[in-house]
Design an enzyme around this catalytic site. Sequence first.
Site, PDB file in Angstrom:
ATOM      1  N   LYS A 161       0.881  -1.168   0.000  1.00  0.00           N
ATOM      2  CA  LYS A 161       0.000   0.000   0.000  1.00  0.00           C
ATOM      3  C   LYS A 161       0.917   1.215   0.000  1.00  0.00           C
ATOM      4  CE  LYS A 161      -4.138   1.725   2.336  1.00  0.00           C
ATOM      5  NZ  LYS A 161      -5.018   1.840   1.187  1.00  0.00           N
TER       6      LYS A 161
HETATM    7  N1  PPE Z   1      -7.651  -1.886  -2.778  1.00  0.00           N
HETATM    8  C1  PPE Z   1      -7.089  -0.655  -2.750  1.00  0.00           C
HETATM    9  C2  PPE Z   1      -6.388  -0.152  -3.936  1.00  0.00           C
HETATM   10  C3  PPE Z   1      -7.208   0.099  -1.575  1.00  0.00           C
HETATM   11  O1  PPE Z   1      -6.649   1.307  -1.532  1.00  0.00           O
HETATM   12  C4  PPE Z   1      -7.913  -0.411  -0.479  1.00  0.00           C
HETATM   13  C5  PPE Z   1      -8.073   0.402   0.774  1.00  0.00           C
HETATM   14  C6  PPE Z   1      -8.471  -1.702  -0.565  1.00  0.00           C
HETATM   15  C7  PPE Z   1      -8.313  -2.406  -1.733  1.00  0.00           C
HETATM   16  C8  PPE Z   1      -9.168  -2.339   0.589  1.00  0.00           C
HETATM   17  O2  PPE Z   1      -8.254  -2.684   1.605  1.00  0.00           O
HETATM   18  P1  PPE Z   1      -8.661  -2.756   3.138  1.00  0.00           P
HETATM   19  O3  PPE Z   1      -8.917  -1.366   3.571  1.00  0.00           O
HETATM   20  O4  PPE Z   1      -7.489  -3.370   3.792  1.00  0.00           O
HETATM   21  O5  PPE Z   1      -9.874  -3.611   3.228  1.00  0.00           O
HETATM   22  N2  PPE Z   1      -8.180   1.788   0.562  1.00  0.00           N
HETATM   23  C9  PPE Z   1      -7.966   2.693   1.660  1.00  0.00           C
HETATM   24  C10 PPE Z   1      -7.748   4.109   1.170  1.00  0.00           C
HETATM   25  C11 PPE Z   1      -8.919   4.826   0.639  1.00  0.00           C
HETATM   26  C12 PPE Z   1      -8.570   6.269   0.300  1.00  0.00           C
HETATM   27  O6  PPE Z   1      -9.306   6.882  -0.485  1.00  0.00           O
HETATM   28  O7  PPE Z   1      -7.589   6.798   0.815  1.00  0.00           O
HETATM   29  C13 PPE Z   1      -9.053   2.563   2.713  1.00  0.00           C
HETATM   30  O8  PPE Z   1     -10.118   2.019   2.450  1.00  0.00           O
HETATM   31  O9  PPE Z   1      -8.806   3.019   3.828  1.00  0.00           O
END
Ligand code: PPE
Length: 308
Positions: A161
């Site tokens: 990330k």
């Molecule tokens: N894919 C991506 C690309 C992503 O950024 C997130 C989280 C997820 C999947 C889901 O991951 P998880 O949160 O572990 O279930 N995206 C974060 C950032 C959003 C933003 O706009 O900044 C979040 O949901 O916190």
Amino acid sequence: MVEKLPESGKIWYNGKFIDWKDATVHVLSHGLHYGSGVFEGIRCYATDKGSFIFRLQEHVDRMYRSAELYKMEIPYSKEELTVVIKETVRINGLDACYIRPIAFYGFHHLGVNPTGCPVDCAVAVWRWGTYLGDDALENGIRCIFSSWRRIDPKTLPVTAKATGHYLNSMLAVHEAKDRGVDEAILLDNNGNVAEGPGENIFAVKNATLYTPAVESSILPGITRASVIVLARDLGYEVVEKPIKKEELLAADEVFFTGTAAEVSPIREIDSVIIGAGKRGEVTGAIQSKFFDVVNAREERYMAWLERV
Ligand code: PPE
């Protein structure tokens, strides 16, 4: 227009709590020029039993894994950062909030090689409501397939990330907004469904859940992993496999998962109505289970919650 972030009192920055307005960076910071940072998005929920952070350890672990993939050494231990995260929530007096820890190469020199740049580290918290709009959770959102492909694992370590990765997400979001819908869905380089710009995706067909495997171009979401467990416990079969564009369009239900997006139904993709065009039965069951869990109403999953 997107609203300005509501200010909280203090941000933890390189070992100290400082005022929100003072948490600034040098314009020649490495991370600003080259996108060399790693971060997390975590939610803290206000429940009848007090405030709890959802899967804090998993988020901290992922942040250190992301850093490792970019050979970045975070100058604090996981244990120290965990304590700092809880302290940041407490010091700001928020019962529910979104938590954003970040580590990035700071200012020392420019040039792509970051060796010798400090690794700056911050934790901020703020109140963040629903990510995709107020009625998204209930009525679902409208999406398009982005013309941009998801970053490829051959190009970048997609499972990290990392801040720079979000340029790909930003282009997809721009496209969705230009076309008047809520969110984009990205395909991977093979043309299979990958994920949203900030969400993982699930399809439901004949009461079975399908989601792209971690091997495809996705961030291994912590909400995704949680939903897989909850769905199986509810008696649904969950299959991780490549999903074609047309399979997604022909699904009975489609939904996004993410820390910010939580469990958000998708009711339309590229003007095709998905299922009944509203939150489906399976999505509803999973969503309601998810909210029971994060709100400390499920004894069985209390291990996923860390008291602030
Ligand atoms: N894919 C991506 C690309 C992503 O950024 C997130 C989280 C997820 C999947 C889901 O991951 P998880 O949160 O572990 O279930 N995206 C974060 C950032 C959003 C933003 O706009 O900044 C979040 O949901 O916190």
